[in-house]
Design a protein around this motif. Structure first.
Motif, PDB file in Angstrom:
ATOM      1  N   ALA A 122       0.823  -1.211   0.000  1.00  0.00           N
ATOM      2  CA  ALA A 122       0.000   0.000   0.000  1.00  0.00           C
ATOM      3  C   ALA A 122       0.858   1.262   0.000  1.00  0.00           C
ATOM      4  O   ALA A 122       0.570   2.227  -0.722  1.00  0.00           O
ATOM      5  CB  ALA A 122      -0.943  -0.008   1.201  1.00  0.00           C
ATOM      6  N   CYS A 126       1.064   4.077  -3.002  1.00  0.00           N
ATOM      7  CA  CYS A 126       0.741   5.486  -2.712  1.00  0.00           C
ATOM      8  C   CYS A 126       1.881   6.412  -3.120  1.00  0.00           C
ATOM      9  O   CYS A 126       1.643   7.492  -3.689  1.00  0.00           O
ATOM     10  CB  CYS A 126       0.433   5.654  -1.220  1.00  0.00           C
ATOM     11  SG  CYS A 126      -1.126   4.910  -0.678  1.00  0.00           S
ATOM     12  N   PHE A 323      -6.460   8.368  -7.721  1.00  0.00           N
ATOM     13  CA  PHE A 323      -6.606   7.822  -6.374  1.00  0.00           C
ATOM     14  C   PHE A 323      -7.791   6.872  -6.214  1.00  0.00           C
ATOM     15  O   PHE A 323      -7.760   6.008  -5.331  1.00  0.00           O
ATOM     16  CB  PHE A 323      -6.678   8.971  -5.368  1.00  0.00           C
ATOM     17  CG  PHE A 323      -5.365   9.695  -5.222  1.00  0.00           C
ATOM     18  CD1 PHE A 323      -4.312   9.108  -4.545  1.00  0.00           C
ATOM     19  CD2 PHE A 323      -5.161  10.927  -5.805  1.00  0.00           C
ATOM     20  CE1 PHE A 323      -3.087   9.745  -4.431  1.00  0.00           C
ATOM     21  CE2 PHE A 323      -3.948  11.586  -5.700  1.00  0.00           C
ATOM     22  CZ  PHE A 323      -2.903  10.988  -5.010  1.00  0.00           C
ATOM     23  N   VAL A 324      -8.808   6.970  -7.049  1.00  0.00           N
ATOM     24  CA  VAL A 324      -9.875   5.967  -7.009  1.00  0.00           C
ATOM     25  C   VAL A 324      -9.335   4.622  -7.484  1.00  0.00           C
ATOM     26  O   VAL A 324      -9.578   3.572  -6.868  1.00  0.00           O
ATOM     27  CB  VAL A 324     -11.079   6.409  -7.874  1.00  0.00           C
ATOM     28  CG1 VAL A 324     -12.033   5.233  -8.111  1.00  0.00           C
ATOM     29  CG2 VAL A 324     -11.839   7.521  -7.175  1.00  0.00           C
ATOM     30  N   THR A 327      -7.058   3.089  -4.819  1.00  0.00           N
ATOM     31  CA  THR A 327      -7.785   2.478  -3.707  1.00  0.00           C
ATOM     32  C   THR A 327      -8.308   1.096  -4.071  1.00  0.00           C
ATOM     33  O   THR A 327      -8.172   0.135  -3.307  1.00  0.00           O
ATOM     34  CB  THR A 327      -8.962   3.382  -3.278  1.00  0.00           C
ATOM     35  OG1 THR A 327      -8.455   4.676  -2.933  1.00  0.00           O
ATOM     36  CG2 THR A 327      -9.685   2.786  -2.082  1.00  0.00           C
TER      37      THR A 327
END
Length: 387
Positions: A122, A126, A323-324, A327
């Motif tokens: 993760a 990011c 960012f969608v 995720t």
């Protein structure tokens, strides 16, 4: 700008994470049947791209959204935009998944980090999103991506040659031949959506068509043919090399997961992850245009004019896409599932069904290509129903 630059951009928009699933598809379908399906998918892509370019020239429209509006009306335009958004978001998710598969083990070995795999994955995703994907996604000119495209394609070719070398060292093993499968019809409908998505480039094709200084039919068909042939050769070689190398054990959905830890394999994984990261703008460009068009809902605007997204929308839409998809990728780590779902839905519509339907709508009854387009569309619809 030279024609090879446009070919490189289109080729790089085709090649992506699908290349890693090619050996898996060959294992599922068998060596001969899998390669035939790959050839079949590349041929369908050339036909559908040709139909789309002819329709764009006949209707004097230079974007998928404009073609959809002039053909289907406002409702049809919205449906096409949703399909484009779904296809590009699915591809971006797949890109992140691959980065999450490849980068964390290598970085953990280099840095000695002992974080849990989920946390490390993760964090790396990011960081990649903030430092690389988002800045590249903010570029406005598609032509500026030519250098990135050439670098990415160069690595994919090196990866192909590396796999073929591994296969050559394994091909004389007596343990290999009993494990080879040449024809397995049971794997067709599982892998056909992946093969279909593997050559998808239709949204980027019209961006190139709009940016090309002299987009004649012959020049565009040449670019399409060269890009699809180059990509098909790459896919076929990776499929063959990966399958012959790892079929004794089990070929994973991401063939890089089969690599044993070594300096060369770790380097390959890291380079592939970087190539995927810098390819994000190819997907963000058309997705951003479709989102802007969908939320603006301006069907009476001069749709043949170049698309300009105001800065007040350009930045938020780019951030949303980045960012969608990030995720979802963190929560959905299986690459073959993402590719199959995307290919069977939005990929099939955008790449095959819509181009034929648009072409039939804008041409006269005496056009020599109409019968071919009708057969083509019927074939694709039948394949979707069966799969």
């Amino acid at each position: 700008m030279r024609s090879w630059v446009w070919t490189a951009n289109l080729s790089n928009s085709i090649v992506g994470v699908s290349v890693l699933a090619m050996p898996f598809c060959i294992q599922q379908c068998g060596l001969v049947l899998g390669l035939l399906l790959l050839l079949f998918s590349s041929t369908l892509t050339k036909w559908s791209c040709g139909l789309l370019i002819r329709a764009a020239q006949i209707s004097r429209r230079s974007s998928y959204e404009a073609l959809a509006l002039s053909t289907f009306g406002p409702l049809g335009k919205s449906i096409v935009e949703v399909s484009i958004i779904g296809l590009q978001l699915g591809t971006c998710i797949a890109f992140y998944v691959i980065i999450g598969d490849l980068a964390p083990p290598t970085i953990a070995r280099i840095t000695g980090l002992s974080w849990s795999p989920f946390v490390l994955r993760a964090v790396i995703l990011c960081v990649a999103a903030v430092l690389i994907v988002l800045p590249l996604g903010m570029l406005r000119d598609f032509a500026n991506l030519s250098t990135i495209s050439v670098v990415s394609l160069s690595f994919y070719i090196c990866f192909m040659l590396y796999l073929l070398c591994l296969a050559l060292s394994n091909i004389f093993s007596s343990n290999l031949w009993p494990h080879l499968s040449l024809w397995n019809i049971n794997g067709v409908f599982k892998c056909l959506p992946i093969f279909s998505l593997a050559f998808s480039c239709h949204t980027q094709l019209l961006i190139i068509y709009d940016a090309h200084p002299d987009p004649t039919l012959n020049k565009m068909n040449s670019i399409i043919s060269d890009a699809v042939n180059l990509t098909g050769l790459l896919y076929g070689s990776v499929a063959l090399g990966g399958y012959l190398t790892f079929c004794i054990d089990h070929v994973e959905g991401d063939v890089l997961s089969n690599f044993y830890p070594s300096l060369i394999s770790q380097f390959m994984k890291l380079c592939f992850a970087l190539s995927v990261v810098v390819s994000f703008p190819m997907m963000i460009f058309p997705c951003r245009v479709s989102i802007n068009s969908l939320i603006s809902q301006m069907p009476r605007a001069p749709i043949e004019a170049p698309v300009h997204i105001p800065q007040s929308k350009f930045i938020p839409i780019t951030i949303f896409i980045t960012f969608v998809t990030l995720t979802v990728a963190i929560l959905l780590p299986e690459i073959e599932m993402v590719l199959a779902l995307t290919g069977a839905t939005a990929g099939s519509l955008i790449s095959f069904i819509y181009p034929a339907t648009i072409f039939l709508s804008v041409t006269h009854s005496r056009d020599e290509h109409r019968n071919t387009a009708k057969v083509y569309r019927s074939t694709i619809c039948s394949m979707n129903i069966l799969s």
